[in-house]
Design a protein around this motif. Structure first.
Motif, PDB file in Angstrom:
ATOM      1  N   MET A  44       0.824  -1.206   0.000  1.00  0.00           N
ATOM      2  CA  MET A  44       0.000   0.000   0.000  1.00  0.00           C
ATOM      3  C   MET A  44       0.860   1.259   0.000  1.00  0.00           C
ATOM      4  N   VAL A  45       1.999   1.204   0.682  1.00  0.00           N
ATOM      5  CA  VAL A  45       2.920   2.343   0.678  1.00  0.00           C
ATOM      6  C   VAL A  45       3.524   2.518  -0.710  1.00  0.00           C
ATOM      7  N   GLU A  46       3.876   1.412  -1.341  1.00  0.00           N
ATOM      8  CA  GLU A  46       4.427   1.481  -2.695  1.00  0.00           C
ATOM      9  C   GLU A  46       3.409   2.079  -3.663  1.00  0.00           C
ATOM     10  N   GLU A  47       2.147   1.678  -3.542  1.00  0.00           N
ATOM     11  CA  GLU A  47       1.092   2.237  -4.394  1.00  0.00           C
ATOM     12  C   GLU A  47       0.946   3.740  -4.168  1.00  0.00           C
ATOM     13  N   TYR A  48       1.037   4.153  -2.911  1.00  0.00           N
ATOM     14  CA  TYR A  48       0.934   5.569  -2.552  1.00  0.00           C
ATOM     15  C   TYR A  48       2.060   6.384  -3.188  1.00  0.00           C
ATOM     16  N   PHE A  49       3.285   5.875  -3.112  1.00  0.00           N
ATOM     17  CA  PHE A  49       4.416   6.602  -3.682  1.00  0.00           C
ATOM     18  C   PHE A  49       4.380   6.609  -5.209  1.00  0.00           C
ATOM     19  N   ILE A  50       3.875   5.550  -5.803  1.00  0.00           N
ATOM     20  CA  ILE A  50       3.746   5.535  -7.263  1.00  0.00           C
ATOM     21  C   ILE A  50       2.750   6.598  -7.716  1.00  0.00           C
ATOM     22  N   HIS A  57       9.720   7.210 -11.855  1.00  0.00           N
ATOM     23  CA  HIS A  57      10.452   8.051 -10.908  1.00  0.00           C
ATOM     24  C   HIS A  57      10.619   7.339  -9.569  1.00  0.00           C
ATOM     25  N   PHE A  58       9.569   6.687  -9.100  1.00  0.00           N
ATOM     26  CA  PHE A  58       9.678   5.996  -7.815  1.00  0.00           C
ATOM     27  C   PHE A  58      10.647   4.823  -7.901  1.00  0.00           C
ATOM     28  N   SER A  59      10.707   4.166  -9.051  1.00  0.00           N
ATOM     29  CA  SER A  59      11.674   3.083  -9.233  1.00  0.00           C
ATOM     30  C   SER A  59      13.097   3.611  -9.120  1.00  0.00           C
ATOM     31  N   ARG A  60      13.349   4.786  -9.690  1.00  0.00           N
ATOM     32  CA  ARG A  60      14.686   5.387  -9.592  1.00  0.00           C
ATOM     33  C   ARG A  60      15.003   5.772  -8.150  1.00  0.00           C
ATOM     34  N   ILE A  61      14.004   6.290  -7.438  1.00  0.00           N
ATOM     35  CA  ILE A  61      14.210   6.649  -6.032  1.00  0.00           C
ATOM     36  C   ILE A  61      14.552   5.406  -5.217  1.00  0.00           C
ATOM     37  N   SER A  62      13.808   4.320  -5.426  1.00  0.00           N
ATOM     38  CA  SER A  62      14.051   3.085  -4.678  1.00  0.00           C
ATOM     39  C   SER A  62      15.456   2.556  -4.924  1.00  0.00           C
ATOM     40  N   THR A  63      15.892   2.614  -6.173  1.00  0.00           N
ATOM     41  CA  THR A  63      17.239   2.150  -6.500  1.00  0.00           C
ATOM     42  C   THR A  63      18.296   3.025  -5.841  1.00  0.00           C
ATOM     43  N   ALA A  64      18.095   4.340  -5.896  1.00  0.00           N
ATOM     44  CA  ALA A  64      19.067   5.266  -5.303  1.00  0.00           C
ATOM     45  C   ALA A  64      19.170   5.083  -3.797  1.00  0.00           C
ATOM     46  N   LEU A 463      18.289  -0.752   3.000  1.00  0.00           N
ATOM     47  CA  LEU A 463      18.109  -2.070   2.405  1.00  0.00           C
ATOM     48  C   LEU A 463      16.743  -2.675   2.684  1.00  0.00           C
ATOM     49  N   PHE A 464      15.917  -1.976   3.461  1.00  0.00           N
ATOM     50  CA  PHE A 464      14.596  -2.512   3.788  1.00  0.00           C
ATOM     51  C   PHE A 464      13.664  -1.364   4.138  1.00  0.00           C
ATOM     52  N   ALA A 465      12.419  -1.427   3.643  1.00  0.00           N
ATOM     53  CA  ALA A 465      11.432  -0.393   3.940  1.00  0.00           C
ATOM     54  C   ALA A 465      10.045  -0.981   4.145  1.00  0.00           C
ATOM     55  N   GLY A 466       9.963  -2.296   4.340  1.00  0.00           N
ATOM     56  CA  GLY A 466       8.664  -2.950   4.408  1.00  0.00           C
ATOM     57  C   GLY A 466       7.891  -2.720   5.686  1.00  0.00           C
ATOM     58  N   GLU A 467       8.573  -2.251   6.747  1.00  0.00           N
ATOM     59  CA  GLU A 467       7.894  -2.117   8.032  1.00  0.00           C
ATOM     60  C   GLU A 467       6.983  -0.898   8.094  1.00  0.00           C
ATOM     61  N   ASP A 468       7.171   0.067   7.214  1.00  0.00           N
ATOM     62  CA  ASP A 468       6.328   1.264   7.214  1.00  0.00           C
ATOM     63  C   ASP A 468       5.018   0.980   6.490  1.00  0.00           C
ATOM     64  N   THR A 469       3.916   1.374   7.113  1.00  0.00           N
ATOM     65  CA  THR A 469       2.583   1.189   6.547  1.00  0.00           C
ATOM     66  C   THR A 469       1.919   2.542   6.347  1.00  0.00           C
ATOM     67  N   ILE A 470       0.795   2.538   5.650  1.00  0.00           N
ATOM     68  CA  ILE A 470       0.038   3.777   5.481  1.00  0.00           C
ATOM     69  C   ILE A 470      -0.388   4.321   6.844  1.00  0.00           C
TER      70      ILE A 470
END
Length: 586
Positions: A44-50, A57-64, A463-470
């Motif tokens: 849900m967080v990924e959908e929000y940022f997209i 753009h969000f893919s580039r941010i995630s990679t950076a 290296l990890f961002a899965g713990e954050d929720t909406i």
């Protein structure tokens, strides 16, 4: 301004061009022993940022975010030294330590904007010409000549050796340990999770990372017990998940048994790193402070003047506090507050190291910063570290609150009491004295900085961002608004409030600005100098539950600074907004 921006872009190009092109073909020889992480997000967080940034753009941010910045940013303490003196000392130190990637010879470079108004470095050669970029240089942005950049290198291809057909000896470290190693740190004992059998002192070991995985219970975690023996087979924990998560080769500084028997010390000495950035631990203490560029710019945006009274509401660890005091030439008063006793002691220690006397520290919860009664900061209470632990112990026993409908277990309570009795851990300052404040009178500060606690989703490497929720992002936003309400009451009419975060979440950035401008008619966005970051996000975003999050209106976006980790500036993700405070009687 353009000269400074071009300089950082050139460092960024040389950082990746010089090493990446020669590394990719070598790294293709092994699909396992490489560094190519994929950042995992809550869906849900990924959908929000997209929705906020767009998929590309969000893919580039995630990679950076998975990589460190290509340079280290140092703020020079101008009360004790100069940029030129610091550069000379650093070059000498790096040469003595054999850090040739940093201490390279300097030569001239020329700059020329291309058709896209971006700077390109004109080089007559290839790799050798790129080395011409100064390894240690002063910042070229106006007013920031006391900031020094130290260029790193990477990503590097690392040859881990064949080991005569046998599995490599390996050490698995925690994700937080790996993130520190990517920034130049060593691997200390607490960061080691698992190790191959029969590792002895002096052995060469590959260093990999155990990143949290989604479990059957619906949560994230590392399903690995500390001390696990690695066999080098596919039956090892996270064998396949560690593909592309190797961060370097090291020499064991103790045996396997020692790594899990002692509680401190360097476990393995990193010899070959994917990213080579120098460590500044205990280096030129008092003369320099390692600080991200956007954090330095935040202090400039506040524009502190000598003789003013300024509040830093969430001051730990003290980087922005000392930056503000330095800009004021140590004249006036900078009040730094934090609710942690040990963090306040850390601010005091940093101020003393840098020779700053205008900083006053208090232990205070930022949500209780305003005192409307007779008692205020004029009558602070002083407590020692022992007093603080005793008070915390009593409050732990007497003020238990229901959590999720249940009281804490006896084991949790015993653990908490034991920690409080034993005092702070080895990485915390202890034994000093801290003044407690009961709050400050309204309209008692000329300027207020609120560098608010946030989701920190702009920090890198990550290296990890899965713990954050909406829900957690919304909770952060509510907390930040309550703090901002306190800041508005404390600043005088005609004063300034600067709000900043180190997250890419619009709900904690642009949405806070929208809240502030809609609620307080006497607030207005103010111009910032220097203006280095990009514009903010305009419009709104409808979330999956129907909630509409309002951001900036057209015309407001250029008053804020948003630092994009995927941009050529190559900084952390950061946000800065500056408010002018008008008459409060309207």
């Amino acid at each position: 301004m353009q000269k400074g921006r071009d300089f950082i872009k050139a460092i960024h190009r040389s950082f990746f061009t010089l090493h990446s092109n020669t590394s990719i073909s070598q790294m293709d020889q092994s699909t396992r022993y490489r560094y190519s992480p994929t950042l995992k997000w809550n869906p849900m967080v990924e959908e929000y940022f997209i929705k906020a940034y767009g998929a590309d753009h969000f893919s580039r941010i995630s990679t950076a975010l998975t990589c460190p910045s290509c340079y280290s940013c140092i703020r020079v303490n101008t009360l004790k030294s100069t940029s030129d003196a610091v550069i000379e000392k650093l070059l000498e130190i790096f040469k003595e330590r054999g850090m040739h990637d940093v201490a390279v010879q300097e030569s001239s470079t020329t700059w020329e904007p291309d058709n896209c108004c971006k700077a390109t470095l004109k080089c007559t050669g290839s790799a050798e010409s790129l080395k011409a970029i100064k390894s240690i240089s002063k910042c070229q942005f106006p007013g920031l000549d006391y900031v020094v950049f130290v260029k790193g290198s990477g990503p590097h291809a690392i040859h881990y050796g064949d080991n005569e057909g046998k599995p490599l000896k390996e050490v698995i470290v925690s994700r937080k340990c790996a993130e520190a190693v990517l920034r130049g740190a060593q691997v200390y004992v607490p960061g080691v999770l698992a190790c191959s059998a029969h590792v002895e002192r002096g052995d060469a070991v590959a260093v990999s990372v155990a990143v949290e995985q989604y479990g059957p219970d619906g949560g994230w975690g590392v399903a690995m017990t500390r001390g696990t023996v690695i066999q080098g087979s596919q039956e090892d924990p996270y064998y396949f998940e560690r593909d592309g998560l190797y961060i370097g080769q090291a020499t064991a500084m103790m045996s396997r048994a020692g790594m899990f028997r002692v509680t401190e010390g360097v476990a393995v000495d990193m010899k070959e790193r994917v990213y080579r950035l120098p460590s500044f631990y205990d280096l030129l203490e008092g003369e320099i402070f390692l600080q991200n560029l956007p954090s330095i710019i935040t202090a400039h945006a506040l524009d502190p003047q000598p003789g003013e009274r300024i509040l830093d509401m969430c001051a730990a660890p003290g980087g922005k506090t000392t930056a503000i005091a330095s800009l004021m030439k140590d004249k006036g008063e900078v009040v730094a507050v934090d609710r942690s006793h040990n963090k306040v002691l850390g601010i005091q220690k940093l101020a003393a190291e840098m020779g700053l006397s205008c900083i006053t520290t208090y232990k205070l919860d930022a949500l209780k910063s305003v005192c409307h009664g007779a008692e205020s900061d004029s009558l602070p209470n002083t407590c020692s570290a022992e007093d603080a632990r005793t008070s915390d112990l009593l409050s732990t026993v007497n003020d238990l609150q229901l959590k999720d409908g249940q009281y804490p277990s006896k084991a949790e309570l015993r653990k908490r009491i034991r920690q409080l009795k034993n005092g702070p851990g080895r990485n915390h300052t202890a034994g000093g004295r801290v003044e407690k404040s009961k709050g400050f009178s309204p309209n008692s500060f000329d300027r207020v900085l609120l560098d608010a606690p946030c989701s920190a989703l702009g920090l890198r490497p990550r290296l990890f961002a899965g713990e954050d929720t909406i829900d957690s992002l919304r909770s952060n936003a509510k907390y930040q608004r309550r703090m901002f309400d306190q800041a508005v009451q404390l600043v005088r009419p005609g004063g300034v409030i600067v709000y900043s975060t180190c997250t890419i979440s619009p709900g904690e950035n642009e949405a806070l600005v929208r809240y502030a401008l809609d609620k307080y008619e006497f607030l207005s966005l103010a111009s910032q100098h220097p203006k280095i970051g990009g514009p903010g996000l305009t419009g709104s975003c409808q979330l999956s539950d129907g909630f509409v999050e309002e951001w900036l209106k057209p015309g407001e976006e250029n008053f804020v600074q948003r630092f994009d980790p995927s941009s050529d500036l190559d900084t952390i993700g950061f946000f800065i907004a500056k408010f002018s405070v008008g008459p409060k009687n309207i």
